[in-house]
Every structure is written in C-alpha cells, then in structure tokens.
Design a protein around this motif. Structure first.
Motif, PDB file in Angstrom:
ATOM      1  N   ALA A  36       0.809  -1.241  -0.163  1.00  0.00           N
ATOM      2  CA  ALA A  36       0.016   0.097  -0.111  1.00  0.00           C
ATOM      3  C   ALA A  36       0.815   1.192  -0.013  1.00  0.00           C
ATOM      4  CB  ALA A  36      -1.013   0.127   1.183  1.00  0.00           C
ATOM      5  N   SER A  37       2.033   1.286   0.769  1.00  0.00           N
ATOM      6  CA  SER A  37       2.938   2.347   0.899  1.00  0.00           C
ATOM      7  C   SER A  37       3.559   2.443  -0.540  1.00  0.00           C
ATOM      8  CB  SER A  37       4.044   2.070   1.882  1.00  0.00           C
ATOM      9  OG  SER A  37       3.517   2.090   3.087  1.00  0.00           O
ATOM     10  N   LEU A  38       3.949   1.625  -1.350  1.00  0.00           N
ATOM     11  CA  LEU A  38       4.426   1.824  -2.527  1.00  0.00           C
ATOM     12  C   LEU A  38       3.555   2.225  -3.640  1.00  0.00           C
ATOM     13  CD1 LEU A  38       6.592  -1.624  -2.852  1.00  0.00           C
ATOM     14  CD2 LEU A  38       7.428   0.581  -2.227  1.00  0.00           C
ATOM     15  N   ARG A  39       2.145   1.907  -3.568  1.00  0.00           N
ATOM     16  CA  ARG A  39       1.341   2.088  -4.476  1.00  0.00           C
ATOM     17  C   ARG A  39       0.967   3.612  -4.322  1.00  0.00           C
ATOM     18  NH1 ARG A  39      -2.170  -1.723  -3.579  1.00  0.00           N
ATOM     19  NH2 ARG A  39      -1.461  -3.158  -5.256  1.00  0.00           N
ATOM     20  N   GLU A  40       0.831   3.867  -2.947  1.00  0.00           N
ATOM     21  CA  GLU A  40       0.528   5.473  -2.472  1.00  0.00           C
ATOM     22  C   GLU A  40       1.521   6.253  -3.130  1.00  0.00           C
ATOM     23  OE1 GLU A  40      -0.391   8.179   1.275  1.00  0.00           O
ATOM     24  OE2 GLU A  40      -0.510   6.039   1.372  1.00  0.00           O
ATOM     25  N   ALA A  41       2.915   5.952  -2.986  1.00  0.00           N
ATOM     26  CA  ALA A  41       3.925   6.651  -3.279  1.00  0.00           C
ATOM     27  C   ALA A  41       3.888   6.815  -5.070  1.00  0.00           C
ATOM     28  CB  ALA A  41       5.228   6.205  -3.195  1.00  0.00           C
ATOM     29  N   ALA A  42       3.586   5.687  -5.819  1.00  0.00           N
ATOM     30  CA  ALA A  42       3.455   5.862  -7.373  1.00  0.00           C
ATOM     31  C   ALA A  42       2.396   6.862  -7.526  1.00  0.00           C
ATOM     32  CB  ALA A  42       3.396   4.370  -7.836  1.00  0.00           C
ATOM     33  N   GLU A  43       1.041   6.402  -6.986  1.00  0.00           N
ATOM     34  CA  GLU A  43       0.155   7.142  -7.356  1.00  0.00           C
ATOM     35  C   GLU A  43       0.066   8.768  -7.174  1.00  0.00           C
ATOM     36  OE1 GLU A  43      -3.085   5.185  -5.342  1.00  0.00           O
ATOM     37  OE2 GLU A  43      -3.209   3.590  -6.949  1.00  0.00           O
ATOM     38  N   GLY A  44       0.736   9.201  -5.887  1.00  0.00           N
ATOM     39  CA  GLY A  44       1.080  10.534  -5.570  1.00  0.00           C
ATOM     40  C   GLY A  44       1.624  10.958  -6.504  1.00  0.00           C
ATOM     41  N   THR A  45       2.900  10.490  -7.174  1.00  0.00           N
ATOM     42  CA  THR A  45       3.821  11.000  -7.996  1.00  0.00           C
ATOM     43  C   THR A  45       3.133  11.408  -9.292  1.00  0.00           C
ATOM     44  OG1 THR A  45       5.703   9.947  -7.012  1.00  0.00           O
ATOM     45  CG2 THR A  45       6.047  10.869  -9.101  1.00  0.00           C
ATOM     46  N   ALA A  46       2.047  10.570  -9.998  1.00  0.00           N
ATOM     47  CA  ALA A  46       1.281  10.615 -10.891  1.00  0.00           C
ATOM     48  C   ALA A  46       0.717  11.824 -10.602  1.00  0.00           C
ATOM     49  CB  ALA A  46       0.574   9.385 -11.322  1.00  0.00           C
ATOM     50  N   ARG A  47      -0.158  11.985  -9.436  1.00  0.00           N
ATOM     51  CA  ARG A  47      -1.102  13.055  -9.462  1.00  0.00           C
ATOM     52  C   ARG A  47      -0.234  14.438  -9.346  1.00  0.00           C
ATOM     53  NH1 ARG A  47      -3.314   9.779  -5.403  1.00  0.00           N
ATOM     54  NH2 ARG A  47      -2.025  10.734  -3.725  1.00  0.00           N
ATOM     55  N   ASP A  48       0.822  14.188  -8.983  1.00  0.00           N
ATOM     56  CA  ASP A  48       1.801  15.685  -9.153  1.00  0.00           C
ATOM     57  C   ASP A  48       2.470  15.948 -10.301  1.00  0.00           C
ATOM     58  OD1 ASP A  48       0.992  16.021  -6.439  1.00  0.00           O
ATOM     59  OD2 ASP A  48       3.039  15.222  -5.833  1.00  0.00           O
ATOM     60  N   GLY A  49       2.187  15.006 -11.291  1.00  0.00           N
ATOM     61  CA  GLY A  49       2.784  15.225 -12.671  1.00  0.00           C
ATOM     62  C   GLY A  49       4.088  14.691 -12.808  1.00  0.00           C
ATOM     63  N   GLY A  50       4.525  13.792 -12.002  1.00  0.00           N
ATOM     64  CA  GLY A  50       6.147  13.471 -11.982  1.00  0.00           C
ATOM     65  C   GLY A  50       6.337  12.315 -12.922  1.00  0.00           C
ATOM     66  N   SER A  51       7.465  12.186 -13.246  1.00  0.00           N
ATOM     67  CA  SER A  51       7.946  11.311 -14.080  1.00  0.00           C
ATOM     68  C   SER A  51       7.877   9.732 -13.535  1.00  0.00           C
ATOM     69  CB  SER A  51       9.382  11.329 -14.715  1.00  0.00           C
ATOM     70  OG  SER A  51      10.179  11.258 -13.731  1.00  0.00           O
ATOM     71  N   LYS A  52       8.006   8.643 -14.378  1.00  0.00           N
ATOM     72  CA  LYS A  52       8.136   7.563 -14.016  1.00  0.00           C
ATOM     73  C   LYS A  52       9.385   7.271 -13.164  1.00  0.00           C
ATOM     74  CE  LYS A  52       4.283   6.217 -15.460  1.00  0.00           C
ATOM     75  NZ  LYS A  52       3.778   7.451 -15.943  1.00  0.00           N
ATOM     76  N   VAL A  53      10.502   7.569 -13.320  1.00  0.00           N
ATOM     77  CA  VAL A  53      11.925   7.726 -12.517  1.00  0.00           C
ATOM     78  C   VAL A  53      11.328   8.477 -11.187  1.00  0.00           C
ATOM     79  CG1 VAL A  53      13.920   8.501 -12.238  1.00  0.00           C
ATOM     80  CG2 VAL A  53      13.273   7.663 -14.443  1.00  0.00           C
ATOM     81  N   ASP A  54      10.711   9.552 -11.244  1.00  0.00           N
ATOM     82  CA  ASP A  54      10.130   9.980 -10.015  1.00  0.00           C
ATOM     83  C   ASP A  54       9.508   9.291  -9.227  1.00  0.00           C
ATOM     84  OD1 ASP A  54      11.535  12.561 -10.610  1.00  0.00           O
ATOM     85  OD2 ASP A  54       9.868  13.408 -11.555  1.00  0.00           O
TER      86      ASP A  54
END
Length: 209
Positions: free
Chosen positions: A77-95
C-alpha cells in the motif's frame, strides 16, 4: 443505525487486538525465533489472555502467516500510494520509482523487526506459509512492475528492460540496503540513505553527465 455502530465498534476493537498480537509476535519471533516463541509469550507481550490469541487466530502458525500478509500488505500500500501520489503531481516514472524507494525505506525504518523476519522467511522453503509469502511478495513487486511498464509505454524507459527482474531487483535493493543501514550504519539518516539509492536509480554513480 445503532446496531451498525455497535458492529463497527466491535470490528475496530478486534482490529486493535489483532494489531497488538502482530506487534507482540513479530518482536518475540525476531528476538528468539519462531519455534522458541510460545503463544503464552505472545499473549503476555500483547497484554491479552491466551484465549484471545486463539479467538483471533487458529494457531501460532496462522498468526504468523497473517502477520506476513498484513505486513507486506502495508508495504504494498505504501509503494502504491507513493506511485499514485507522484502521478497526481505530474512526476515522471523515474520520480515514481524514487518515491517508492523512499516509501520502502520509511516502512522498513518503522517496522525493522518485521522486515528482518520477512527477508529471512523468503529463503526458507519448509514453512507452511511459504505459498502465502510468495503471493504477497508478488503483489508488492507487481506495483513496481506496473510503473516500469507504464514508463516503457510512455517511451521514458527502453523496452529492453526485463520488467520482472528489474522490479524484483529494485525491491531487493531497498530491503538489503535498509537492513545494512540499520545494522551497520545506523548513524546515517533516512534522507542520506535515500539520496544514495536515488543516485543508483538515476544512473549517477559513474560521474558522467
């Protein structure tokens, strides 16, 4: 409505009790091993009656299996939240991968005893819960695989990447580096360790631009 509130309250209390049992079990098993840890000790450490352990779990083995499922579920859940949070902020996949590395380090820093047990159990093949452990490990790695595949589809990553192996390597890197940090370099901060792993992720260890 009143009945629903009562049912909800009972469910919350049971979850709180199960959490106490998880914490007691993981601490004791990390200290003295699974075989040497008794249900009486788990109950005593959790501050509950022995019968409460059996009310919530059929046996010590079932308790430990559920503990593994619960702990790896929190990590996933922590990993998924980190990935989804980055996507919402417009970050790259490396981010996103970088955010997941940090999320993993934060989780391990918070639950070091669980992480030690999890890594140790990955290498055992004679446990009743081995199949469960493989399933929950797969769920955690799959979150990283998803980000890698999205990066390939977007053209951010080369399609030569071996997605399953790369995802497993990233998860393994975080687990091993974090355990090494806590065991042998405890003076380092989480930010410092994250920065070192971030440089590896972004290919900035050779000194080349």
């Amino acid at each position: 409505m009143e009945r629903s509130s009562t049912t909800s309250g009972a469910g919350t209390r049971r979850e709180a009790t199960r959490q106490k049992l998880y914490e007691a079990a993981v601490t004791l098993i990390a200290e003295q091993g699974f075989s040497a840890t008794t249900v009486d000790e788990i109950a005593e450490r959790a501050g509950v009656a022995k019968g409460t352990v059996y009310y919530n779990f059929a046996s010590k083995s079932v308790l430990f299996e559920e503990l593994l499922r619960h702990g790896v579920g929190l990590l996933t859940a922590s990993l998924r939240e980190a990935a989804e949070g980055t996507a919402r902020d417009g970050g790259s996949k490396v981010d996103a991968l970088d955010a997941m590395i940090r999320a993993g380090l934060v989780f391990i820093d918070r639950y070091p005893a669980f992480t030690q047990l999890y890594v140790a159990e990955l290498w055992r093949t004679n446990r009743a819960w081995q199949s469960t452990l493989m399933v929950v490990r797969r769920e955690a790695v799959a979150v990283v695989e998803g980000v890698l595949r999205e990066g390939i589809d977007d053209g951010e990553f080369t399609d030569e990447i071996d997605v399953p192996l790369t995802a497993a390597a990233l998860v393994g890197m975080v687990l091993v580096a974090a355990l090494d940090w806590q065991a042998f370099q405890p003076e380092r901060s989480l930010d410092d360790v994250h920065a070192a792993l971030s440089r590896l992720l972004q290919g900035r260890v050779s000194g080349r631009p």
